[in-house]
Motif scaffolding. Sequence first.
Motif, PDB file in Angstrom:
ATOM      1  N   ALA A   1       0.854  -1.160  -0.154  1.00 32.40           N
ATOM      2  CA  ALA A   1       0.109  -0.102  -0.049  1.00 32.40           C
ATOM      3  C   ALA A   1       0.886   0.912   0.246  1.00 32.40           C
ATOM      4  CB  ALA A   1      -1.091   0.247   1.234  1.00 32.40           C
TER       5      ALA A   1
ATOM      6  N   ASP B   1      -6.265   3.107   1.661  1.00 31.16           N
ATOM      7  CA  ASP B   1      -6.198   1.782   0.470  1.00 31.16           C
ATOM      8  C   ASP B   1      -5.337   0.759   0.730  1.00 31.16           C
ATOM      9  OD1 ASP B   1      -6.406   0.809  -1.978  1.00 31.16           O
ATOM     10  OD2 ASP B   1      -5.145   2.227  -2.839  1.00 31.16           O
ATOM     11  N   TYR B   2      -6.106   0.270   1.673  1.00 36.32           N
ATOM     12  CA  TYR B   2      -5.140  -1.554   1.955  1.00 36.32           C
ATOM     13  C   TYR B   2      -5.760  -2.872   0.896  1.00 36.32           C
ATOM     14  CZ  TYR B   2      -5.804   0.202   6.943  1.00 36.32           C
ATOM     15  OH  TYR B   2      -6.230   0.662   8.066  1.00 36.32           O
TER      16      TYR B   2
END
Length: 741
Positions: free
Chosen positions: A198, A460-461
Amino acid sequence: MGFDNPYTNAPPIGRNPLHGILPRKATAEQVIRAMESDVNPFNKQPHKPQYKRLLERRKELPVFGQMSEFLKMFTQNQIVVVVGETGSGKTTQIPQLVCYSDLPHTKGQIVACTQPRRVAAMSVAERVANEMDVSLGKEVGYSIRFEDMNEPGATFLKYMTDHTLLREAMNDPDLKQYSTIILDEAHERTLATDLLMAFLKDLAQRRSDLKLVVMSATLDAHKFQKYLSIAGPSKPAPLFKIHGRTHPVEVFYTQEPEPDYIEAAIRTVLMIHRAEGPGDILLFLTGEEEIEDACRRIKFEADDLANQDPQSIGPLVCIPLYSSLPPQQQQRIFDPAPPSRAPSGPPGRKVVVSTNIAETSLTIDGIVYVVDPGLSQVKVYNPRIRFESLLVSPISKASAQQRAGRAGRTRPGKCFRLYMQKDFETELEEQTHPEILRTNLANAVLELAKLGVKDLIHFDYVDAPAPESLMRALELLNYLAALDDEGNLTPLGAMMADFPLDSQMAKMLIVSPEFNCSDEILTIVAMLSVPSVWRRLPNQQKEADVAKALLTIPDGDHLTLLNVYNSYISNKHDRNWCWNNYLGARALQEAENVRAQLQRTMERYDIELVTTQDERKLWQSIRKALVCGFFMQVAHKEGEKGGYLTVKDNQVVSLHPSCGLDSSPEWVIFNEFILTTKPYIRTVTEVRPEWLLEFAPNYFDLSTFPAGETKRALQSVLKKRTLKAVDGTGTGSVSTRSNKH
Ligand code: CDP
Ligand code: MG
């Protein structure tokens, strides 16, 4: 010689073998020519004879045949996803190809390749240094927690654990020194690799000169391709697929469930040794003790068999493999099988008994048989009771397939699964669960905060963690004062993140000078950061226990660890001291090393090393400092028979048999919660309830406590304290500061 010869591929002597390669535009012809040169392009030395031998072997790897395709894709894209069977040459070859293309050594840059496991990082770095004919720790190095084998300015290819790179990013968010970062074993989905992916996805958009390669051993790489589509949502990252050459593997299942998988595993290994053709065996077990024990038993029985029937049964060596094994011993898995006893006698056989390190991260050539009980040890976190424990659990189908694949590397093989086919089909999950979904996120959250991530929920994993786990992590960090009430990193939190330690341990170390015992807490932290120092071999348990009793401090296991370390230091002149006291010399050496490194981090922050001369007072101070870090890991004695209940979470636990307390005190602090036959707490020290109220007032705010015996006990302590304060006999909080050294 000595003049330009236009008719050979080899460059003329004296000219740089890399001549003509434009950075990041290298072609396969240029790279192969440089590799075949007599001069090492990276250190300008003539090659040792073994270089060419290794090169010939490397040329047989599937990656080599597709070099041109890879280099083109690498030249044309910022991000590339690579998939290929284990053993196809991803880990050893791709980083080298990237070096030929990036030429990092000409720009003072580094190509990094991350590994989820320390063992893999060290072992692969050594192999690659050999293949490149350079020195390990110079041109090619490795970095793992508490160990750096690099030379700044010289190292241009660095294998490192994913977690080490993540920590580097905390202090240099642009990772400027790296030209290309390769995330290897991405399919394992460790927490650190996920977070790095990420982070690097974001960094790649800020740093157009940074290239990223994500490598995986399982073939479902679409998820990564899609996730890494920074060129636009309709443009997934390109996939470089290595066409493996694996041989068929025949899979066998048991007809009935096996009641004892270790027993069954040993039986199966011996059956193979007796009845199957030549070829080495790989047995997967779950942990160190189990592996060492199985090795002894297999060896014993195999020797017995061979003595009975030397004509048909060959010699056998059994080699353990797990992460806490010393590096030289890890290398033994690459030794060839033992020779047969007589010229025409039956061939020897090698058995490697391993954790799932051997599943994809290390390739052992010559394996023809795999024995798979279908289990592995995984860290499981229960956010409700806030405990993380190691559990032996069924592996996924994807893992089972990887394990079977290890039997088909060099020729057709066999895999013996010690479970039923029906269970494989219906019980096993398809894929291994990403670690982020099943772990304590406190350290990760602190690291993300230090990396500058503000909004943890919408980050934003690759796979977003459960909100409950995130909340638990935020809560813990807030209690530790690492995050403020708004979730912002406090100066204390920033300092804590800089220690390569669990956040509770970091907190305890940072506050310890206030209790005049940072010298001791530093030792305790170091001892808690290395594998267990107690050597308790099955045939010497009594002797080991007697030796341990002599070093035990009955007030607490943490104090015992301190005592062991101090005794080790004062007996360093005696080379047999560790052995005679049933202690692991390597673990103690490692503790010494860890201690020195942590001390350096303390110095950077001006955290003083202080102590107190009066031993009784000192021990009490240490226990107080322990409370400052581990106040969320307290248990209260309840009921008869020495049972304990963890504070707030009300989990019933018992003191582990290894615990050295001479009584069962009312309040204890513990380092570890483990689940074996029942829930235990391990490494336990007695504490006083007043300290809990004094040093962790937010956590021990009794209005937030569930009704029960623990609350009543704390209430009565609180009442006494208030009375004392009114009386004027209270001693107040931490005050004494003396005896600095
Ligand atoms: O990463 P991947 O599983 O695709 O393969 P690799 O780790 O690069 O290994 C490729 C080959 O290198 C293996 O099949 C081994 O023959 C060899 N190797 C070795 O002999 N010793 C090592 N320490 C590592 C690799
Ligand atoms: Mg690999």
